[in-house]
Design a protein around this motif. Structure first.
Motif, PDB file in Angstrom:
ATOM      1  N   LYS A 121      55.092  48.223  33.624  1.00 53.02           N
ATOM      2  CA  LYS A 121      56.727  49.024  32.138  1.00 53.02           C
ATOM      3  C   LYS A 121      56.335  49.909  32.591  1.00 53.02           C
ATOM      4  N   ILE A 122      55.639  50.592  32.188  1.00 54.68           N
ATOM      5  CA  ILE A 122      55.126  51.919  32.270  1.00 54.68           C
ATOM      6  C   ILE A 122      54.346  52.848  33.806  1.00 54.68           C
ATOM      7  N   ASP A 123      54.910  53.736  34.032  1.00 59.69           N
ATOM      8  CA  ASP A 123      54.717  54.411  35.316  1.00 59.69           C
ATOM      9  C   ASP A 123      53.657  55.320  35.203  1.00 59.69           C
ATOM     10  N   ASP A 124      52.400  55.196  35.542  1.00 60.38           N
ATOM     11  CA  ASP A 124      51.532  56.157  34.442  1.00 60.38           C
ATOM     12  C   ASP A 124      49.864  55.339  35.473  1.00 60.38           C
ATOM     13  N   PRO A 125      49.541  55.863  36.433  1.00 61.91           N
ATOM     14  CA  PRO A 125      48.041  55.762  36.841  1.00 61.91           C
ATOM     15  C   PRO A 125      47.441  55.156  35.822  1.00 61.91           C
ATOM     16  N   VAL A 126      46.971  55.534  35.051  1.00 59.74           N
ATOM     17  CA  VAL A 126      46.336  55.407  33.441  1.00 59.74           C
ATOM     18  C   VAL A 126      46.066  54.346  33.096  1.00 59.74           C
ATOM     19  N   TRP A 127      48.131  53.947  33.299  1.00 57.86           N
ATOM     20  CA  TRP A 127      48.382  52.334  32.334  1.00 57.86           C
ATOM     21  C   TRP A 127      48.239  51.466  33.426  1.00 57.86           C
ATOM     22  N   ARG A 128      47.881  51.739  34.734  1.00 55.84           N
ATOM     23  CA  ARG A 128      48.302  50.508  35.183  1.00 55.84           C
ATOM     24  C   ARG A 128      46.798  50.718  35.120  1.00 55.84           C
ATOM     25  N   ALA A 129      45.502  51.332  35.675  1.00 54.69           N
ATOM     26  CA  ALA A 129      44.394  51.481  35.240  1.00 54.69           C
ATOM     27  C   ALA A 129      44.049  50.067  34.803  1.00 54.69           C
ATOM     28  N   ARG A 130      43.874  50.062  33.771  1.00 51.56           N
ATOM     29  CA  ARG A 130      43.765  49.757  32.372  1.00 51.56           C
ATOM     30  C   ARG A 130      43.846  48.590  32.180  1.00 51.56           C
ATOM     31  N   CYS A 131      45.759  48.318  32.948  1.00 47.65           N
ATOM     32  CA  CYS A 131      46.207  46.666  33.269  1.00 47.65           C
ATOM     33  C   CYS A 131      45.242  46.482  34.275  1.00 47.65           C
ATOM     34  N   ASP A 132      44.569  46.719  35.183  1.00 43.56           N
ATOM     35  CA  ASP A 132      44.144  45.929  35.995  1.00 43.56           C
ATOM     36  C   ASP A 132      42.594  45.408  35.396  1.00 43.56           C
ATOM     37  N   LEU A 133      41.939  46.337  34.760  1.00 43.50           N
ATOM     38  CA  LEU A 133      40.791  46.463  33.946  1.00 43.50           C
ATOM     39  C   LEU A 133      41.101  45.438  33.221  1.00 43.50           C
ATOM     40  N   GLY A 134      42.227  44.844  32.223  1.00 43.18           N
ATOM     41  CA  GLY A 134      42.340  44.056  31.492  1.00 43.18           C
ATOM     42  C   GLY A 134      42.682  42.076  32.582  1.00 43.18           C
ATOM     43  N   ILE A 135      42.989  43.008  33.547  1.00 45.54           N
ATOM     44  CA  ILE A 135      43.571  41.856  34.690  1.00 45.54           C
ATOM     45  C   ILE A 135      41.974  40.906  34.819  1.00 45.54           C
ATOM     46  N   GLY A 136      40.647  41.768  34.843  1.00 48.95           N
ATOM     47  CA  GLY A 136      39.354  41.427  35.259  1.00 48.95           C
ATOM     48  C   GLY A 136      39.176  40.594  34.315  1.00 48.95           C
ATOM     49  N   ILE A 137      39.495  41.368  32.811  1.00 46.77           N
ATOM     50  CA  ILE A 137      38.044  40.541  32.123  1.00 46.77           C
ATOM     51  C   ILE A 137      39.007  39.281  32.036  1.00 46.77           C
ATOM     52  N   GLY A 138      40.427  39.462  32.093  1.00 47.87           N
ATOM     53  CA  GLY A 138      40.762  38.155  31.639  1.00 47.87           C
ATOM     54  C   GLY A 138      41.032  37.015  32.510  1.00 47.87           C
ATOM     55  N   SER A 139      40.331  37.544  33.329  1.00 54.36           N
ATOM     56  CA  SER A 139      40.112  36.315  34.487  1.00 54.36           C
ATOM     57  C   SER A 139      38.600  35.853  34.378  1.00 54.36           C
ATOM     58  N   TRP A 140      37.897  37.049  34.457  1.00 55.86           N
ATOM     59  CA  TRP A 140      36.479  36.042  34.967  1.00 55.86           C
ATOM     60  C   TRP A 140      35.744  35.822  33.846  1.00 55.86           C
ATOM     61  N   VAL A 141      36.197  36.086  31.817  1.00 58.61           N
ATOM     62  CA  VAL A 141      35.799  35.791  31.478  1.00 58.61           C
ATOM     63  C   VAL A 141      36.597  34.082  30.958  1.00 58.61           C
ATOM     64  N   PRO A 142      36.782  34.040  31.291  1.00 57.02           N
ATOM     65  CA  PRO A 142      37.378  32.466  31.273  1.00 57.02           C
ATOM     66  C   PRO A 142      37.493  31.731  31.840  1.00 57.02           C
ATOM     67  N   ALA A 143      36.735  32.249  33.301  1.00 57.13           N
ATOM     68  CA  ALA A 143      36.087  31.937  34.842  1.00 57.13           C
ATOM     69  C   ALA A 143      35.709  31.304  34.055  1.00 57.13           C
ATOM     70  N   MET A 144      34.422  31.636  33.828  1.00 66.39           N
ATOM     71  CA  MET A 144      32.451  31.654  33.651  1.00 66.39           C
ATOM     72  C   MET A 144      32.909  30.318  31.606  1.00 66.39           C
ATOM     73  N   ALA A 145      33.163  30.750  31.525  1.00 65.04           N
ATOM     74  CA  ALA A 145      33.318  30.041  29.975  1.00 65.04           C
ATOM     75  C   ALA A 145      34.156  28.678  30.276  1.00 65.04           C
ATOM     76  N   TRP A 146      34.865  28.616  31.309  1.00 67.05           N
ATOM     77  CA  TRP A 146      35.366  26.810  31.463  1.00 67.05           C
ATOM     78  C   TRP A 146      33.838  25.874  31.787  1.00 67.05           C
ATOM     79  N   GLY A 147      33.290  26.369  32.941  1.00 69.28           N
ATOM     80  CA  GLY A 147      31.767  26.134  33.488  1.00 69.28           C
ATOM     81  C   GLY A 147      31.078  25.783  32.332  1.00 69.28           C
ATOM     82  N   TRP A 148      30.822  26.532  31.118  1.00 68.00           N
ATOM     83  CA  TRP A 148      29.984  26.502  30.053  1.00 68.00           C
ATOM     84  C   TRP A 148      30.411  25.259  29.020  1.00 68.00           C
ATOM     85  N   VAL A 149      31.791  25.342  28.383  1.00 69.97           N
ATOM     86  CA  VAL A 149      32.457  24.565  27.744  1.00 69.97           C
ATOM     87  C   VAL A 149      32.066  23.475  28.194  1.00 69.97           C
TER      88      VAL A 149
END
Length: 347
Positions: A106-134
């Motif tokens: 939505k925003i043509d800004d490398p910093v914005w995209r980098a933060r979104c990529d970080l969010g994708i990473g956190i939002g993938s690693w945390v559930p992936a491991m949390a489901w196994g724990w649960v």
């Protein structure tokens, strides 16, 4: 099989479908820093591999949670209240991932995209491991008292078995994602994904095999040797197909492993839905945690009518977006581009 057992099986099927389908979505997000390194175009290729399907895959979780609430309200209430903090973190991570994928372009800004990529990473690693724990804690049991309340804290649930469960789903999903990227992409991205999958084979096999054997010996039954064997077969077959560059068979193998591992967990849990480590008499079972027979009957008719339509639509979606994607298919711009269906790429 009575309706209570039927709905336990159906909830197991829904969670299994979620793990198989959303598992490779998580894997793609977990691999973005590696497979998308140094190039925004490569990262857009990765996002576009799951772009048409990731939100549909999450419907399996919503349906599973809704079915649990309606069919086994005691199970739903005790589990979600007792594990509230852990499940809240999982939910926040899933929301972060959704927002990051949707708003990355939505925003043509490398910093914005980098933060979104970080969010994708956190939002993938945390559930992936949390489901196994649960689910490892569900199989092992929780401190459930006579009032059907989980007592203690999250620290009481950090057993070696539960932590191994988290590591198991984390490694299994990232391998599943690497194989999926190999199947869905071409060129340099496919080559790097195949290389990552080969590096993940040995540690994943070791951890999944150890967790599966522990589950079977400590909590399994006679028939749960079957899903354990299928999980091993899928992993071995998927590894052989991966090494032979047979991407379709490799993905079939990892999908079989995920499905079999989920079946092993639900099979080891039955007939309990929430076993108590305080006293077995306090455990919730399919019999004492279910809704009334009339409710289950109405739900069964609704599921019979709606489920084939949903499965047909989702299958059609996968068929339409079955072609490989390369960096050449990414047009100028950012994020999830509304580009046409990718052209097939020659092997």
């Amino acid at each position: 099989m009575n309706l209570q057992e039927f709905w336990f099986v159906l909830i197991g099927v829904l969670f299994t479908g979620y793990f198989v389908l959303e598992g490779f979505d998580f894997g793609v997000g977990m691999l973005m820093p590696i497979l998308g390194r140094g190039s925004d175009v490569r990262r857009r290729v990765l996002i576009n591999t799951i772009g048409p399907v990731w939100d549909g895959n999450e419907v399996w979780l919503i349906t599973a949670a809704g079915a649990m609430f309606a069919a086994f309200p005691e199970w739903y209430a005790s589990m979600f209240s007792g594990l509230y903090f852990a499940l809240l973190i999982l939910l926040v991570a899933l929301i972060l991932r959704v927002c990051a994928i949707e708003y990355r372009g939505k925003i043509d800004d490398p910093v914005w995209r980098a933060r979104c990529d970080l969010g994708i990473g956190i939002g993938s690693w945390v559930p992936a491991m949390a489901w196994g724990w649960v689910f490892a804690n569900l199989v092992r049991g929780v401190p459930l008292n006579e009032d059907k309340q989980i007592v203690g804290s999250v620290l009481d649930l950090l057993s070696p078995y539960a932590l191994l469960g988290a590591l198991t789903t984390g490694l299994l999903f990232v391998l599943h994602g690497a194989v999926f990227v190999s199947l869905k992409t071409g060129g340099e991205v496919r080559a790097d994904a195949h290389r990552a999958a080969r590096l993940l084979l040995a540690p994943t096999a070791l951890v999944v095999g150890g967790f599966g054997l522990w589950t079977q010996l400590a909590y399994g039954t006679d028939w749960t040797w079957i899903p354990l064997g299928l999980a091993v077969l899928g992993l071995v077959g998927g590894a052989a197909a991966c090494l032979a560059h047979r991407d379709g068979w490799a993905f079939t193998g990892t999908a079989l492993t995920v499905a079999a591992a989920s079946t092993l967990l639900f099979g080891s849990l039955f007939p309990d839905v929430l076993p108590s480590t305080i006293d077995a008499a306090f455990s919730l079972t399919v019999a004492n945690a279910s809704s009334t027979p009339y409710t289950l009957k109405v739900m069964s008719w609704a599921a019979l009518l709606v489920t084939p339509v949903v499965l047909g639509y989702q299958g059609w979606t996968y068929w339409v977006f079955r072609k490989r994607i390369t960096v050449d298919h990414i047009p100028p711009g950012i994020g999830l581009s509304p580009s046409p269906t990718p052209r097939p790429v020659e092997e």
